[in-house]
Each structure stands twice: as C-alpha cells, then as structure tokens.
Design a protein around this motif. Structure first.
Motif, PDB file in Angstrom:
ATOM      1  N   THR A  14       0.889  -1.083  -0.046  1.00  0.00           N
ATOM      2  CA  THR A  14       0.003  -0.146  -0.109  1.00  0.00           C
ATOM      3  C   THR A  14       0.999   1.253  -0.100  1.00  0.00           C
ATOM      4  N   SER A  15       2.036   1.370   0.896  1.00  0.00           N
ATOM      5  CA  SER A  15       2.720   2.280   0.867  1.00  0.00           C
ATOM      6  C   SER A  15       3.469   2.603  -0.376  1.00  0.00           C
ATOM      7  N   THR A  16       4.099   1.344  -0.920  1.00  0.00           N
ATOM      8  CA  THR A  16       4.605   1.512  -1.982  1.00  0.00           C
ATOM      9  C   THR A  16       3.935   2.111  -3.219  1.00  0.00           C
ATOM     10  N   ALA A  17       2.867   1.637  -3.257  1.00  0.00           N
ATOM     11  CA  ALA A  17       1.743   1.893  -4.571  1.00  0.00           C
ATOM     12  C   ALA A  17       1.491   3.530  -4.241  1.00  0.00           C
ATOM     13  N   THR A  18       1.378   4.109  -3.255  1.00  0.00           N
ATOM     14  CA  THR A  18       0.960   5.193  -3.057  1.00  0.00           C
ATOM     15  C   THR A  18       2.050   6.143  -3.385  1.00  0.00           C
ATOM     16  N   ALA A  19       3.260   5.914  -2.840  1.00  0.00           N
ATOM     17  CA  ALA A  19       4.387   6.722  -2.922  1.00  0.00           C
ATOM     18  C   ALA A  19       4.873   6.864  -4.541  1.00  0.00           C
ATOM     19  N   ALA A  20       4.660   5.425  -5.214  1.00  0.00           N
ATOM     20  CA  ALA A  20       5.202   5.426  -6.506  1.00  0.00           C
ATOM     21  C   ALA A  20       4.040   6.210  -7.454  1.00  0.00           C
ATOM     22  N   VAL A  21       2.791   6.387  -7.212  1.00  0.00           N
ATOM     23  CA  VAL A  21       2.081   7.057  -7.979  1.00  0.00           C
ATOM     24  C   VAL A  21       2.328   8.581  -7.794  1.00  0.00           C
ATOM     25  N   ILE A  22       2.656   9.040  -6.691  1.00  0.00           N
ATOM     26  CA  ILE A  22       3.077  10.441  -6.516  1.00  0.00           C
ATOM     27  C   ILE A  22       4.289  10.860  -6.913  1.00  0.00           C
ATOM     28  N   LEU A  23       5.328  10.132  -6.668  1.00  0.00           N
ATOM     29  CA  LEU A  23       6.745  10.307  -7.540  1.00  0.00           C
ATOM     30  C   LEU A  23       6.496  10.070  -8.856  1.00  0.00           C
ATOM     31  N   GLY A  24       5.665   8.952  -9.369  1.00  0.00           N
ATOM     32  CA  GLY A  24       5.630   8.689 -10.823  1.00  0.00           C
ATOM     33  C   GLY A  24       4.938   9.749 -11.624  1.00  0.00           C
ATOM     34  N   SER A  25       3.862  10.396 -10.974  1.00  0.00           N
ATOM     35  CA  SER A  25       3.039  11.528 -11.429  1.00  0.00           C
ATOM     36  C   SER A  25       4.080  12.641 -11.771  1.00  0.00           C
ATOM     37  N   LEU A  26       4.784  13.029 -10.694  1.00  0.00           N
ATOM     38  CA  LEU A  26       5.853  14.204 -10.950  1.00  0.00           C
ATOM     39  C   LEU A  26       6.866  13.875 -11.928  1.00  0.00           C
ATOM     40  N   ALA A  27       7.366  12.738 -12.060  1.00  0.00           N
ATOM     41  CA  ALA A  27       8.106  12.336 -12.928  1.00  0.00           C
ATOM     42  C   ALA A  27       7.845  12.420 -14.449  1.00  0.00           C
ATOM     43  N   ALA A  28       6.446  12.008 -14.654  1.00  0.00           N
ATOM     44  CA  ALA A  28       6.005  11.909 -15.823  1.00  0.00           C
ATOM     45  C   ALA A  28       5.526  13.224 -16.388  1.00  0.00           C
ATOM     46  N   ALA A  29       4.994  13.983 -15.384  1.00  0.00           N
ATOM     47  CA  ALA A  29       4.705  15.364 -15.545  1.00  0.00           C
ATOM     48  C   ALA A  29       6.016  16.480 -16.074  1.00  0.00           C
ATOM     49  N   SER A  30       6.985  15.957 -15.553  1.00  0.00           N
ATOM     50  CA  SER A  30       8.108  16.754 -15.870  1.00  0.00           C
ATOM     51  C   SER A  30       8.915  16.301 -17.225  1.00  0.00           C
ATOM     52  N   LEU A  31       8.795  15.029 -17.559  1.00  0.00           N
ATOM     53  CA  LEU A  31       9.176  14.597 -18.858  1.00  0.00           C
ATOM     54  C   LEU A  31       8.297  15.108 -19.854  1.00  0.00           C
ATOM     55  N   HIS A  32       6.943  15.150 -19.644  1.00  0.00           N
ATOM     56  CA  HIS A  32       5.833  15.496 -20.528  1.00  0.00           C
ATOM     57  C   HIS A  32       5.842  17.001 -20.853  1.00  0.00           C
ATOM     58  N   ARG A  33       6.007  17.886 -19.771  1.00  0.00           N
ATOM     59  CA  ARG A  33       5.790  19.328 -19.867  1.00  0.00           C
ATOM     60  C   ARG A  33       7.114  19.892 -20.375  1.00  0.00           C
ATOM     61  N   TYR A  34       8.301  19.317 -20.044  1.00  0.00           N
ATOM     62  CA  TYR A  34       9.443  19.999 -20.408  1.00  0.00           C
ATOM     63  C   TYR A  34      10.140  19.058 -21.279  1.00  0.00           C
ATOM     64  N   PRO A  35       9.981  18.985 -22.810  1.00  0.00           N
ATOM     65  CA  PRO A  35      10.695  18.275 -23.681  1.00  0.00           C
ATOM     66  C   PRO A  35      12.271  18.353 -23.464  1.00  0.00           C
ATOM     67  N   ARG A  36      12.640  19.580 -23.198  1.00  0.00           N
ATOM     68  CA  ARG A  36      14.237  19.901 -23.164  1.00  0.00           C
ATOM     69  C   ARG A  36      14.433  20.574 -21.981  1.00  0.00           C
ATOM     70  N   PHE A  37      15.346  19.928 -21.182  1.00  0.00           N
ATOM     71  CA  PHE A  37      16.004  20.578 -19.955  1.00  0.00           C
ATOM     72  C   PHE A  37      17.378  19.713 -19.685  1.00  0.00           C
ATOM     73  N   PHE A  38      18.045  20.410 -18.999  1.00  0.00           N
ATOM     74  CA  PHE A  38      19.424  19.896 -18.693  1.00  0.00           C
ATOM     75  C   PHE A  38      19.548  18.522 -17.908  1.00  0.00           C
ATOM     76  N   GLY A  39      19.922  17.584 -18.533  1.00  0.00           N
ATOM     77  CA  GLY A  39      20.121  16.200 -17.920  1.00  0.00           C
ATOM     78  C   GLY A  39      18.736  15.465 -18.304  1.00  0.00           C
ATOM     79  N   ARG A  40      17.818  15.729 -19.032  1.00  0.00           N
ATOM     80  CA  ARG A  40      16.621  15.036 -19.331  1.00  0.00           C
ATOM     81  C   ARG A  40      16.777  13.607 -19.678  1.00  0.00           C
ATOM     82  N   THR A  41      17.833  13.476 -20.543  1.00  0.00           N
ATOM     83  CA  THR A  41      18.076  12.135 -21.135  1.00  0.00           C
ATOM     84  C   THR A  41      18.649  11.376 -20.008  1.00  0.00           C
ATOM     85  N   PHE A  42      19.340  11.900 -19.031  1.00  0.00           N
ATOM     86  CA  PHE A  42      20.128  10.939 -17.934  1.00  0.00           C
ATOM     87  C   PHE A  42      18.835  10.623 -17.229  1.00  0.00           C
ATOM     88  N   PHE A  43      17.916  12.006 -16.733  1.00  0.00           N
ATOM     89  CA  PHE A  43      16.768  11.302 -15.852  1.00  0.00           C
ATOM     90  C   PHE A  43      15.804  10.463 -16.318  1.00  0.00           C
TER      91      PHE A  43
END
Length: 281
Positions: free
Chosen positions: A73-102
């Motif tokens: 339960t704690s894994t799924a909740t935290a994974a959705v929160i962090l995954g949402s932030l990561a997905a939003a960053s990759l989707h909204r900002y197609p170019r930023f320093f270190g994007r490929t590495f991230f």
C-alpha cells in the motif's frame, strides 16, 4: 465464405477458452484445495475449514501478510505520487539539462534484472549502515526497493496517458487565470485519474508478490508473505498456504472489481459530458 467465417469464430472462441483455462484453472484449483481436509495440498480429502482455522493461529503467515499489505500500500501510493511528478516533468518539459539521463534512470529498473537491483541496493544500504548506523534492514528498506521499481512502472503508465491529453484544456485554464499548480491539481489530475488508479493497482500487485528484492532487503522480523511461502516450499507445503493464497486472491479480486467499476463510471461520465458539449446550444 460463410463457412470459413464460422470456423474462424469457432476457432477464436475455442482458443480464448483454452487461454483463460490455462490462466485461471490453477487459481481455481488452489481455491478448491484450500477447503480440503487432507494434509497434502493437492489431495482432496473432503470439505473442511481446517486450514482456515489453522491460518488464524499461524502467527508467521498472518504477520507476513500484514507486512506485505502495508508495504504494498505504501509503495503504490508513493510510486504514484513520484511517478506523476516524473511523468509530468518529462511531458511538460521536452528539453532541460539532464533530461536524457533522468529519463534513463527512471526507466532503468524496467530493464535491469531484479537480482542486480537487489544486490546493488543491499551493498548501498550496508555501506550506509556502516557509515551512519542507519538504516537497519527491515520494512523501510524493502519499501525503498519496491518503490524504486514501482515508480518506473507508474511513470510509464502515467506518461502514456499524459501524451493523449488535449493541451488546449490546460491552456484554457491558464487563460482563465489559473496558476500552474491549480491547472495541475484541478485540470490535469482529474483527467488522468484512471491512469493514476491503474498505476496504483499495478505497483501494488508488483510489490505484494515480490520475492527477489524482499529477499535481499529484508531483515530479522521483517519477512514478507512471499518469502514465508517460498521458505516453506522447501520443507513441504500444507493447505494453509492455499488458504492464505485464497485470502489474497479475494482481496485482489475485490479491489480490481471496485477499481473497474470506478473506471467505468468515470468513462461513462466523461462520454456524457463530451456528448453534452457537442450538442448545439
């Protein structure tokens, strides 16, 4: 032509039944044999609740199941929160320093063997424990390992949904004066709610049945249910394992049923709203 079509449909249905039988007959047989009187897991000795009563007094299995549910339960909740932030960053900002590495680091757990991930995490945690004295191997370390893998899956699921969104809806909200955080929480999150729920269920299931990472990261007094079952399998199983598996199947089935109903209702509501918006005023 008609005859060939009938044969094709008949073959398709037959193949579907074969596939479903291959997938679900083992689960059905496990549930059936959880009610046997016999001490052998796959021998029917008459209907009995003996192994469910045994499960009530089996402290190891109960504690391991409770620990697995808490971690999942704690894994799924935290994974959705962090995954949402990561997905939003990759989707909204197609170019930023270190994007490929991230992006590569987020996706790496999807392609790396769990043995390698578990061993690397174990070495890192042992080094930290020698330097700082924390963390001790237990629930927290298992959660960290599951979160690493779960976040990767959640990011992929949520990012795929973000690609399908109409950007004009977010732009319209900004034109009406909404701040970026308001657009994210009031517009974007409701539109990707189905993906969030799907990612939560996926990461919950992955965490609940994980063996490899838990074996590397567990410690004394923090043994998950899959590890208990795996350790008992070496000495010979009894139908109490069938009973605990049946309980897990029932819990997961109820959760999937509720989630499917919620997703269907949301999809129906969205279709009605779209149809109403297309009607001439």
């Amino acid at each position: 032509m008609m005859r060939s079509d009938k044969k094709s449909r008949l073959f398709s249905r037959l193949w579907m039944f074969v596939v479903f039988g291959f997938l679900y007959l083992p689960i059905v047989s496990l549930i059936v044999y959880s009610f046997t009187e016999s001490s052998v897991p796959n021998v029917w000795g008459g209907f009995s609740l003996r192994w469910y009563r045994a499960l009530l007094v089996d402290s190891d299995l109960k504690e391991s199941l409770w620990l697995s549910l808490k971690i999942a339960t704690s894994t799924a909740t935290a994974a959705v929160i962090l995954g949402s932030l990561a997905a939003a960053s990759l989707h909204r900002y197609p170019r930023f320093f270190g994007r490929t590495f991230f992006s590569g680091m987020v996706s790496a757990p999807l392609v790396m063997p769990e043995v390698i991930v578990g061993l690397s995490l174990l070495l890192m945690l042992v080094s930290l424990q020698r330097l700082l004295g924390v963390p001790d191997r237990g629930m927290v370390t298992i959660w960290l390992g599951h979160l690493l893998v779960g976040m990767a899956y959640a990011t992929v699921v949520i990012q795929a949904r973000l690609r399908d969104l109409n950007p004009q809806l977010e732009e319209a909200a900004q034109d009406l004066g909404a701040k970026p955080w308001q657009v994210f929480f009031l517009v974007t999150i409701p539109m990707i709610a189905q993906a969030l729920l799907s990612a939560w269920l996926l990461t919950f299931t992955l965490s609940l049945d994980d063996v490899v990472l838990s074996a590397f990261l567990s410690g004394p007094g923090s043994t998950t249910m899959p590890l208990v079952i795996f350790s008992r399998a070496r000495l010979g199983l009894n139908p109490s394992v069938n009973a605990i598996a049946t309980v897990v199947v029932v819990i997961v089935a109820i959760g999937v049923t509720i989630a499917s109903y919620v997703l269907a209702q949301q999809e129906r509501r969205r279709s009605l709203e779209a149809a109403a918006a297309q009607r001439p005023g």
